[in-house]
Design a protein around this motif. Structure first.
Motif, PDB file in Angstrom:
ATOM      1  N   ALA A  69       4.204  16.626  -0.284  1.00  0.00           N
ATOM      2  CA  ALA A  69       4.453  16.487  -1.715  1.00  0.00           C
ATOM      3  C   ALA A  69       5.472  15.391  -1.962  1.00  0.00           C
ATOM      4  CB  ALA A  69       4.949  17.809  -2.305  1.00  0.00           C
ATOM      5  N   VAL A  70       5.252  14.665  -3.039  1.00  0.00           N
ATOM      6  CA  VAL A  70       6.161  13.603  -3.474  1.00  0.00           C
ATOM      7  C   VAL A  70       6.594  13.932  -4.901  1.00  0.00           C
ATOM      8  CG1 VAL A  70       6.460  11.136  -3.869  1.00  0.00           C
ATOM      9  CG2 VAL A  70       4.969  11.933  -2.023  1.00  0.00           C
ATOM     10  N   GLN A  74      11.474  11.165  -5.940  1.00  0.00           N
ATOM     11  CA  GLN A  74      11.112  10.289  -4.835  1.00  0.00           C
ATOM     12  C   GLN A  74      10.327   9.075  -5.330  1.00  0.00           C
ATOM     13  OE1 GLN A  74       9.293  13.587  -2.503  1.00  0.00           O
ATOM     14  NE2 GLN A  74      10.381  12.691  -0.774  1.00  0.00           N
ATOM     15  N   ILE A  75       9.434   9.298  -6.281  1.00  0.00           N
ATOM     16  CA  ILE A  75       8.664   8.189  -6.850  1.00  0.00           C
ATOM     17  C   ILE A  75       9.599   7.127  -7.405  1.00  0.00           C
ATOM     18  CG2 ILE A  75       7.129   7.576  -8.767  1.00  0.00           C
ATOM     19  CD1 ILE A  75       5.677  10.224  -8.287  1.00  0.00           C
ATOM     20  N   GLU A  76      10.665   7.568  -8.065  1.00  0.00           N
ATOM     21  CA  GLU A  76      11.615   6.633  -8.654  1.00  0.00           C
ATOM     22  C   GLU A  76      12.450   5.933  -7.585  1.00  0.00           C
ATOM     23  OE1 GLU A  76      15.427   6.609 -11.752  1.00  0.00           O
ATOM     24  OE2 GLU A  76      14.266   8.435 -11.442  1.00  0.00           O
ATOM     25  N   LEU A  86       2.021   5.347  -1.627  1.00  0.00           N
ATOM     26  CA  LEU A  86       2.305   6.691  -1.129  1.00  0.00           C
ATOM     27  C   LEU A  86       2.237   6.808   0.391  1.00  0.00           C
ATOM     28  CD1 LEU A  86       0.322   8.879  -3.688  1.00  0.00           C
ATOM     29  CD2 LEU A  86       2.800   8.780  -3.452  1.00  0.00           C
ATOM     30  N   SER A  87       1.479   5.910   1.033  1.00  0.00           N
ATOM     31  CA  SER A  87       1.195   6.117   2.455  1.00  0.00           C
ATOM     32  C   SER A  87       2.458   6.107   3.318  1.00  0.00           C
ATOM     33  CB  SER A  87       0.212   5.055   2.957  1.00  0.00           C
ATOM     34  OG  SER A  87       0.753   3.762   2.800  1.00  0.00           O
ATOM     35  N   ILE A  88       3.521   5.459   2.853  1.00  0.00           N
ATOM     36  CA  ILE A  88       4.743   5.440   3.646  1.00  0.00           C
ATOM     37  C   ILE A  88       5.389   6.821   3.724  1.00  0.00           C
ATOM     38  CG2 ILE A  88       6.231   4.837   1.693  1.00  0.00           C
ATOM     39  CD1 ILE A  88       7.910   3.181   3.560  1.00  0.00           C
ATOM     40  N   LEU A  89       5.140   7.686   2.750  1.00  0.00           N
ATOM     41  CA  LEU A  89       5.792   8.989   2.685  1.00  0.00           C
ATOM     42  C   LEU A  89       4.933  10.125   3.228  1.00  0.00           C
ATOM     43  CD1 LEU A  89       7.308   8.734  -0.916  1.00  0.00           C
ATOM     44  CD2 LEU A  89       8.464   8.288   1.258  1.00  0.00           C
ATOM     45  N   VAL A 146       3.066  14.453  -6.881  1.00  0.00           N
ATOM     46  CA  VAL A 146       1.815  14.177  -6.172  1.00  0.00           C
ATOM     47  C   VAL A 146       1.778  15.041  -4.929  1.00  0.00           C
ATOM     48  CG1 VAL A 146       0.390  12.438  -5.031  1.00  0.00           C
ATOM     49  CG2 VAL A 146       1.793  11.792  -7.006  1.00  0.00           C
ATOM     50  N   GLU A 147       0.649  15.655  -4.668  1.00  0.00           N
ATOM     51  CA  GLU A 147       0.451  16.431  -3.450  1.00  0.00           C
ATOM     52  C   GLU A 147      -0.757  15.876  -2.704  1.00  0.00           C
ATOM     53  OE1 GLU A 147       0.054  20.642  -4.321  1.00  0.00           O
ATOM     54  OE2 GLU A 147       1.254  20.379  -6.128  1.00  0.00           O
TER      55      GLU A 147
END
Length: 771
Positions: A69-70, A74-76, A86-89, A146-147
């Motif tokens: 989950a992001v 974290q997005i900010e 997203l792929s880095i997380l 985001v999940e």
């Protein structure tokens, strides 16, 4: 040449300095002085993230699902603008969003370079299934979380989730008045940059009606440098608006309505070329092209870089006739209307979600760099309309037994037309225009259910299943016309009308053991499927164009653990997935890239995934993830085109044992985050550094060496200062600080390989305000 090398090295050094600076201040203050006694208190536990992976809100540590989950925070902090960031997380998650076709891959399973293959990773926005990948091209707007769920999710999420599901939740209306906006500007290390403004306002309109309005505007000057007459690739302008309403109709009834419109306009190309087959230099291909406008003395060799060569100016054919100018571009607009009704009964909650989706796009593309720009021009137009309805009853959570049951219906229509202009006289070919209109109508009906038994205080069994029925009607034509006219030449080359129907039952079974308050162990067996269809590239008028469903059987063992009194979370899982009838888009042999779709033989994907977060100190958060994936074809003989080394004694492609594309064996990332209250007067300080490694992998199933991306490491960093009232935040965000050259995807075409590059280094300054 020496000057170029120094410039590249300087950029890398500066990037490294920026990455380290985000941590250096933190290190100095963490260890060179004691934390002030009046520093604002912080929790000594890691953040508890709530997810909806089981259609019931629950802590990510409690659900027996492999899920990452992001959060909005974290997005900010990381500067996530769209899915590609997203792929880095997220471990075992790959995505590329080039304009030709966006693809999501989980554990080596994904779509491909074809518009007729469905997604392997289903995407859901506010509980609505997004059935076409083209909608994924829009940026994030007012996203709250985001999940990403890994492994088959057929029971609760339905078709086309054979590899997993991605759940996006947008922010909800609130009764308390609030608003905010972000203003940012960025610069790429090559050329161009992005300016963006986005914001929201929310509050109560009446005593029982809340609303939220969000908007975004983004203006990007492309990071590809075009050496010829035309825009750099690709200049793009995005805009969008969303209105959400929440009506508390009664104490037990809630009605939500979402109205959304998004659009973008792109000029220039986000695709370059790399020299892959040892052919003539790029200038030679430019020179034989029909009035390509290239100056051979200024055109460099096709290479993996952020440089393109396409001419959008006036052009003539081999005989000097004016054929008009042509420039790569894409325009797309999407709309979404969602009605969400919830009613609470004594036994549980009834949810009804109705959604209308529509998008239209016009896409112009051509042969690039090598000079085919005026030999091949294509205009693709696509329109999609879809209606979906889900009715779901979720029982009250119980200490002994609870359940979820529901039904899903979808009716969609897809229309696409491609006009291709071939002007091949300069290389001894013909001059004509080709039309390929096709349509596809799809109806889906599904019934699903899941029951959960609490066998003891520690043991739980979960049994679920989904039955689905899908019908597809497909029509395709191909006919020729005089070059760039409406004069039809002869009869249809191809005229096909086909129908297919399939039904599937996808079960799942999970055993969960709560070994202690800090340890959750589970084992899951699940099946998923990706529906079959028809290839949208038809070379044989009488040939078989139908491909079957892709089916996945998966076994997963997982452990979610918490240590050090809640300061450390460590989650790990093992997976083994057997894929039957893997759907693949394979390139046909020839000059211009064209694809057909078929089922490969059985494949296998297995590996491990680990995620860790550690509240190391009052001022430090550390974390990371790692995935190991062994994904390959068990047996696959008969690919349409491949590297010579993979052809057997009969000259047939034998890909048995080859790794699946976009399936790096090893992938890991680490982050360090530092906080300090009242560092600059009453202003708080926050810094974060992310390091991510991705192993080598192929981007196309031809397995040519030029379609292979080597292993790479990227460095991102950010620094933020927050005002005393926490209403103003000023951020400096850096991505790909060392200017790593990354091929997002590559497709062989003629003497070279079409290659879409990931962005170069980008530095962003962002100011946020919240009230």
């Amino acid at each position: 040449m020496i000057r170029t090398k120094v410039s590249q090295q300087t950029r890398k050094v500066l990037g490294g300095v920026f990455a380290l600076s985000a941590l250096s201040i933190g290190v100095n203050h963490a260890f060179a002085q004691e934390v002030e006694e009046d520093t604002k208190p912080q929790s000594k536990n890691i953040e508890i993230i709530e997810v909806s992976a089981t259609k019931r809100p629950a802590s990510i540590q409690d659900v027996p699902v492999s899920v990452s989950a992001v959060t909005a925070q974290q997005i900010e902090k990381v500067g996530i603008n769209d899915m590609e960031d997203l792929s880095i997380l997220i471990p075992n998650f790959e995505i590329n969003s080039a304009a030709i076709l966006p693809n999501l891959y989980v554990r080596g399973l994904g779509g491909g370079a074809s518009h007729s293959i469905e997604q392997s990773v289903g995407r859901f926005i506010d509980d609505v299934y997004i059935s076409r990948a083209a909608i994924n091209l829009h940026p994030f707007m007012d996203v709250s979380a985001v999940e990403v769920l890994r492994g088959p999710q057929g029971t609760l999420f339905g078709k086309n989730t054979a590899a997993g599901a991605m759940i996006v939740r947008t922010a909800k209306p609130q009764s308390e008045f609030a608003y905010g906006f972000d203003v940012s500007a960025s610069s790429y290390s090559t050329t161009g940059g992005t300016q963006e403004v986005n914001g929201f306002i929310t509050g109560a309109l009446t005593d029982n009606l809340d609303a939220r309005l969000a908007f975004i505007y983004r203006d990007k000057d492309g990071f590809y440098k075009n050496t010829m007459d035309g825009p750099d690739g690709a200049d793009r302008e995005d805009s969008g608006i969303r209105a959400k309403f929440l009506w508390h109709a009664s104490e037990d009834t809630r009605v939500g309505l979402k109205l959304e419109y998004m659009e973008y306009e792109e000029n220039g190309s986000d695709t370059a070329e790399i020299g892959a087959f040892g052919g003539p230099p790029l200038s030679a291909w430019q020179d034989i092209a029909t009035a390509s406008g290239a100056d051979g003395s200024t055109i460099t060799e096709a290479a993996l870089d952020w440089v393109v060569h396409y001419n959008c100016g006036p052009a003539t054919d081999a005989e000097g006739n004016d054929i008009g100018s042509f420039c790569p571009s894409r325009e797309q607009e999407s709309t979404n209307v969602t009605l969400d009704i919830e009613h609470d009964f004594t036994a549980g909650t009834l949810t009804m979600i109705s959604a209308l989706q529509n998008y239209e796009y016009d896409h112009q593309f051509q042969g690039l760099d090598m000079g085919f720009a005026n030999l091949f021009r294509a205009i693709r137009q696509e329109e999609y309309d879809g209606f979906s309805q889900e009715i779901r009853f979720t029982s009250e959570e119980s200490d002994t037994f609870d359940y979820i049951v529901g039904m899903y219906y979808e009716d969609s229509s897809l229309k696409r037309d491609q006009t291709s202009h071939f002007n091949l006289a300069a290389i001894g070919g013909e001059v004509y225009t080709e039309e390929e209109p096709w349509t596809q109508d799809t109806q889906t009906l599904a019934l699903f259910g899941q029951a959960r038994w609490k066998l003891t205080d520690d043991w739980t069994a979960i049994l679920g299943g989904r039955w689905s029925q899908e019908d597809k009607d497909f029509a395709f034509r191909r006919y020729l016309k005089e070059y760039q006219t409406q004069n039809v030449l002869g009869e249809d080359e191809v005229n096909r009308e086909e129908s297919r129907s399939e039904s599937k039952f996808t079960p799942s079974f999970t055993v969960q053991w709560q070994a202690s308050d800090d340890m959750n162990l589970f084992a899951t067996y699940a099946k998923g499927h990706k529906t079959g269809g028809f290839s949208d590239r038809i070379e044989d008028p009488e040939g078989d164009i139908e491909f079957d469903a892709e089916e996945v059987s998966s076994i997963e063992l997982g452990a979610k653990t918490t240590w050090l009194d809640g300061a450390l979370s460590l989650n790990a899982n093992y997976f083994s997935m057997d894929i039957e009838g893997l759907q693949l888009s394979t390139q046909l042999e020839g000059t211009v890239a064209a694809f057909t779709v078929d089922n490969a033989a059985d494949s296998t994907s297995e590996g491990i995934e680990i995620e860790m977060k550690f509240y190391a100190h009052e001022n430090w958060n550390l974390g990371g993830n790692y995935s190991y994936t062994d994904a390959s074809y068990d047996e696959f003989i008969g690919g349409a085109d491949c590297a010579e080394r993979l052809r057997n004694s009969d000259g047939v492609c034998d890909l048995s044992g080859e790794p699946l594309i976009f399936a790096p064996k090893n992938k890991w990332s680490l982050f360090a985050e530092y906080y300090h209250d009242d560092l600059f007067g009453d202003w708080d300080f926050n810094a974060r550094t992310d390091i991510a490694f991705t192993d080598e992998h192929y981007t196309d199933i031809s397995y040519f060496d030029g379609a292979k991306q080597g292993d790479y490491t990227t460095y991102n960093a950010s620094m933020r200062v927050v005002s005393p009232n926490e209403d103003i935040t000023i951020s400096l965000i850096g991505k790909n600080l060392t200017d790593e050259k990354i091929m997002a995807w590559g497709i062989p075409s003629g003497p070279n390989i079409l290659a879409a590059m990931a962005p170069p280094r980008e530095l962003t300054l962002k100011v946020s305000y919240r009230y």
